[in-house]
Scaffold this motif. Sequence first.
Motif, PDB file in Angstrom:
ATOM      1  N   VAL A 248       0.805  -1.234   0.000  1.00 14.30           N
ATOM      2  CA  VAL A 248       0.000   0.000   0.000  1.00 14.30           C
ATOM      3  C   VAL A 248       0.831   1.273   0.000  1.00 14.30           C
ATOM      4  O   VAL A 248       0.311   2.364  -0.210  1.00 14.30           O
ATOM      5  N   GLY A 249       2.133   1.158   0.281  1.00  9.08           N
ATOM      6  CA  GLY A 249       2.957   2.357   0.417  1.00  9.08           C
ATOM      7  C   GLY A 249       3.013   2.814   1.857  1.00  9.08           C
ATOM      8  O   GLY A 249       3.055   1.997   2.779  1.00  9.08           O
ATOM      9  N   SER A 250       2.991   4.100   2.082  1.00 10.88           N
ATOM     10  CA  SER A 250       3.107   4.638   3.439  1.00 10.88           C
ATOM     11  C   SER A 250       1.985   5.609   3.729  1.00 10.88           C
ATOM     12  O   SER A 250       1.246   6.018   2.838  1.00 10.88           O
ATOM     13  N   GLY A 251       1.860   5.991   5.007  1.00  6.81           N
ATOM     14  CA  GLY A 251       0.841   6.951   5.413  1.00  6.81           C
ATOM     15  C   GLY A 251      -0.395   6.265   5.955  1.00  6.81           C
ATOM     16  O   GLY A 251      -0.374   5.090   6.320  1.00  6.81           O
ATOM     17  N   ASP A 252      -1.489   7.007   6.004  1.00  8.33           N
ATOM     18  CA  ASP A 252      -2.773   6.455   6.458  1.00  8.33           C
ATOM     19  C   ASP A 252      -3.406   5.712   5.289  1.00  8.33           C
ATOM     20  O   ASP A 252      -3.955   6.326   4.362  1.00  8.33           O
ATOM     21  N   MET A 253      -3.342   4.397   5.337  1.00  6.23           N
ATOM     22  CA  MET A 253      -3.771   3.581   4.207  1.00  6.23           C
ATOM     23  C   MET A 253      -4.686   2.450   4.668  1.00  6.23           C
ATOM     24  O   MET A 253      -4.759   2.137   5.859  1.00  6.23           O
ATOM     25  N   TYR A 254      -5.359   1.840   3.705  1.00  5.73           N
ATOM     26  CA  TYR A 254      -6.170   0.668   3.999  1.00  5.73           C
ATOM     27  C   TYR A 254      -5.916  -0.420   2.957  1.00  5.73           C
ATOM     28  O   TYR A 254      -5.499  -0.132   1.821  1.00  5.73           O
ATOM     29  N   ALA A 255      -6.148  -1.655   3.351  1.00  7.87           N
ATOM     30  CA  ALA A 255      -6.150  -2.803   2.446  1.00  7.87           C
ATOM     31  C   ALA A 255      -7.439  -3.555   2.722  1.00  7.87           C
ATOM     32  O   ALA A 255      -7.730  -3.904   3.868  1.00  7.87           O
ATOM     33  N   ALA A 256      -8.226  -3.775   1.691  1.00 14.46           N
ATOM     34  CA  ALA A 256      -9.548  -4.370   1.876  1.00 14.46           C
ATOM     35  C   ALA A 256      -9.718  -5.608   1.011  1.00 14.46           C
ATOM     36  O   ALA A 256      -9.206  -5.672  -0.109  1.00 14.46           O
ATOM     37  N   MET A 257     -10.430  -6.577   1.569  1.00  8.83           N
ATOM     38  CA  MET A 257     -10.814  -7.765   0.815  1.00  8.83           C
ATOM     39  C   MET A 257     -12.330  -7.834   0.786  1.00  8.83           C
ATOM     40  O   MET A 257     -12.982  -7.610   1.816  1.00  8.83           O
ATOM     41  N   GLY A 258     -12.898  -8.110  -0.364  1.00 14.82           N
ATOM     42  CA  GLY A 258     -14.346  -8.183  -0.476  1.00 14.82           C
ATOM     43  C   GLY A 258     -14.803  -9.503  -1.067  1.00 14.82           C
ATOM     44  O   GLY A 258     -14.086 -10.125  -1.855  1.00 14.82           O
ATOM     45  N   LEU A 259     -15.980  -9.938  -0.673  1.00 15.64           N
ATOM     46  CA  LEU A 259     -16.624 -11.115  -1.248  1.00 15.64           C
ATOM     47  C   LEU A 259     -17.876 -10.635  -1.961  1.00 15.64           C
ATOM     48  O   LEU A 259     -18.679  -9.891  -1.379  1.00 15.64           O
ATOM     49  N   SER A 260     -18.053 -11.046  -3.208  1.00 13.31           N
ATOM     50  CA  SER A 260     -19.136 -10.507  -4.014  1.00 13.31           C
ATOM     51  C   SER A 260     -19.830 -11.615  -4.803  1.00 13.31           C
ATOM     52  O   SER A 260     -19.184 -12.564  -5.252  1.00 13.31           O
ATOM     53  N   CYS A 273      -8.782  -3.651   6.471  1.00  8.28           N
ATOM     54  CA  CYS A 273      -7.714  -3.544   7.464  1.00  8.28           C
ATOM     55  C   CYS A 273      -7.059  -2.174   7.299  1.00  8.28           C
ATOM     56  O   CYS A 273      -6.688  -1.794   6.180  1.00  8.28           O
ATOM     57  N   ARG A 274      -6.921  -1.453   8.403  1.00 10.95           N
ATOM     58  CA  ARG A 274      -6.406  -0.086   8.333  1.00 10.95           C
ATOM     59  C   ARG A 274      -5.041   0.020   9.004  1.00 10.95           C
ATOM     60  O   ARG A 274      -4.688  -0.781   9.871  1.00 10.95           O
ATOM     61  N   SER A 275      -4.289   1.026   8.594  1.00 14.37           N
ATOM     62  CA  SER A 275      -2.916   1.172   9.075  1.00 14.37           C
ATOM     63  C   SER A 275      -2.837   1.531  10.552  1.00 14.37           C
ATOM     64  O   SER A 275      -1.753   1.486  11.135  1.00 14.37           O
ATOM     65  N   ASP A 276      -3.973   1.891  11.190  1.00 14.07           N
ATOM     66  CA  ASP A 276      -3.960   2.136  12.629  1.00 14.07           C
ATOM     67  C   ASP A 276      -4.226   0.841  13.406  1.00 14.07           C
ATOM     68  O   ASP A 276      -4.549   0.871  14.587  1.00 14.07           O
ATOM     69  N   GLN A 277      -4.109  -0.297  12.681  1.00 12.56           N
ATOM     70  CA  GLN A 277      -4.251  -1.632  13.272  1.00 12.56           C
ATOM     71  C   GLN A 277      -5.678  -1.930  13.739  1.00 12.56           C
ATOM     72  O   GLN A 277      -5.894  -2.649  14.709  1.00 12.56           O
ATOM     73  N   THR A 278      -6.643  -1.372  13.021  1.00 10.52           N
ATOM     74  CA  THR A 278      -8.043  -1.678  13.282  1.00 10.52           C
ATOM     75  C   THR A 278      -8.637  -2.323  12.032  1.00 10.52           C
ATOM     76  O   THR A 278      -8.091  -2.198  10.931  1.00 10.52           O
ATOM     77  N   MET A 279      -9.767  -2.971  12.212  1.00 13.13           N
ATOM     78  CA  MET A 279     -10.454  -3.623  11.108  1.00 13.13           C
ATOM     79  C   MET A 279     -11.926  -3.238  11.154  1.00 13.13           C
ATOM     80  O   MET A 279     -12.542  -3.234  12.229  1.00 13.13           O
TER      81      MET A 279
END
Length: 621
Positions: A248-260, A273-279
């Motif tokens: 994702v690189g750096s900074g305030d970022m997110y990585a998301a997985m989706g089911l569709s 999943c967020r870079s502040d270690q929350t989901m």
Amino acid sequence: MIVTMNRLFSLCVLVSLCLIVHSQEDPCGTTHGCFRDPQGCFPSSECTYYVSWTNNTADTSLVDFEVSVAVGSGDMYAAMGLSQNDQMPESDIYMCRSDQTMVGYYPSSKGITSADERELKGISNMVVDSIVDGDLHCTFSRMIDLTETDPEFFSLNDDLYVLVAFGALTGGTTPDYHTGAGRWLTAEPVDLLDVGLKPSDEDPCDKTHGCYRNPENCYPPSECTYYVSWTGNTADASLVDFEVSVDVGSGDMYAAMGLSQNDQMPESDIYMCRSDQTMVGYYPSSKSISSADERELKGISNEVVDPIVDGDLHCTFSRMIELDEDDPEFFSMNDDLYVLVAFGELSGGTTPDYHGAGRFLTSEPVDLLDTSSAQTDLKLPRAKKAHACLMVIGWMGLASTGILFARYMKPFMSDQTLCGNKVWFNSHRINMISALVCFVSAFIVIFAVKKEFVDSEIREIYAHGIIGCIAVGLGVINPIMAIFRPHPGTPNRPFFNYAHRTVGILGWMSAMIAIILASDFYFTAESITDVNAFWTITVFLIIGLVIIILFEVFECTVAQQDSAPSADIALRQPGDQVSNITVPPTAHPAERWRSMIFSLALLDILVCTIVMVVFIIQVEI
């Protein structure tokens, strides 16, 4: 005698060197079982983390462990844990500390800082080294079984997960949280009485895990642009364990997985999943996830979100196959589902922005209860590349050349014909028809794959689509106008000339704006071009403006003869003879500058068009 002694000394040195080289051979898979990263790293000081185990040669009731972790400097710890599940709570943990001591833990929760130290039962031969070059190294022996029963001491006769973690020590003794990234876990339970190559050190995809990743066959996850894996939870058959890792690189970022249930983001079951270690969870009703509300993480457990390390955002969680109660926003994994992956920035640290090119989709629905890998759907990215290349070739290359022929090159080779018409006219016509074929094809390609008009809250995307449609519309209208053009010298001919020129220039300008918007937006968000494409179109337009100024100055300074007739081309009627109006045989002495300026213009068009196409093609999808 002296010669003999020298030979003996040389032989001893050679034997010593052979022994040293032999001692430095990688023991993993031969005499030791290993869990390490990078894969195949040796010696342990070359690894990010290294754990090895082998049977003690003097006492068959013991297994010897070696632990080495790159921890950095200061008061730090490196810990190895043995677990019956894939979580830290209720794990048998052995912690080596930078003060050269070793302690044990059996935490009841994820917070090891609140756990009490415990007796090191069954542990002997402990040696903890001080930190050297950032590596904390220790060795110890552990009994396979205790003589007495202890639920906090796991028998090595059973396969166990191996966990590795490191972190700082508060006050030199109390372990802080391992910071997420300082934690690694074997892909499956390990037989610690076996020294074969461990599955934990091998790619689990298509074996014990289903995977969706890029590049193909990348492993470990940190080597991938994106990596999603799934496998049945060994402790609870109603759960599937997921691992998500995205660059994702750096900074305030997110990585998301989706089911569709379809291949779109709206009405998808999304786990972010967020870079502040929350989901958090989402179920967006439109393509704009920024306007969607967070929702309860139903059926989710064991979530661990690590901070960004070397650009990678990594998280793991377990998801129920289906809920006990019916929930239309929670899809049963008994059904095949598309897997989506996306990443982007977080506004204010919590609100997800548009993912742009950070979006990937499986080519077809996936059986998430199976361990087969999924492939990426490349139809849309490839269609976007084809659309971009055709538009650039059509408008930047062919249309620009055709316009210059019509506007400035009518005196060029005025005494010669090409296929029965003046050179400038047929050159103009060939270029413009070719341009028409290119941009109409580009228009069809993108709509055929996307199957819808632009639907986005991103202004650049929406404006690109609208202005691009205007450019194509004007580009189609203009040749139709040319088919019905009046004859030269008729009263309506001047109106046609102005209308034809105006529509053509407006269409070309609209296309240039659309290309600029595409380059400016897509090199940061959609990865269809890169930043160099934006600067290429900028250079192209600046040089083009200079060339137009030169042409206009040239036209003003060249005094045309008053008797010079029109170079307009009449419509050919059946039975007509070719009777293009002749130009005085003697060209103006300055006409050679016309060819020089035009050559410069063609060079600008050719180079910039080729460079743009190369930039578009070379970007990975």
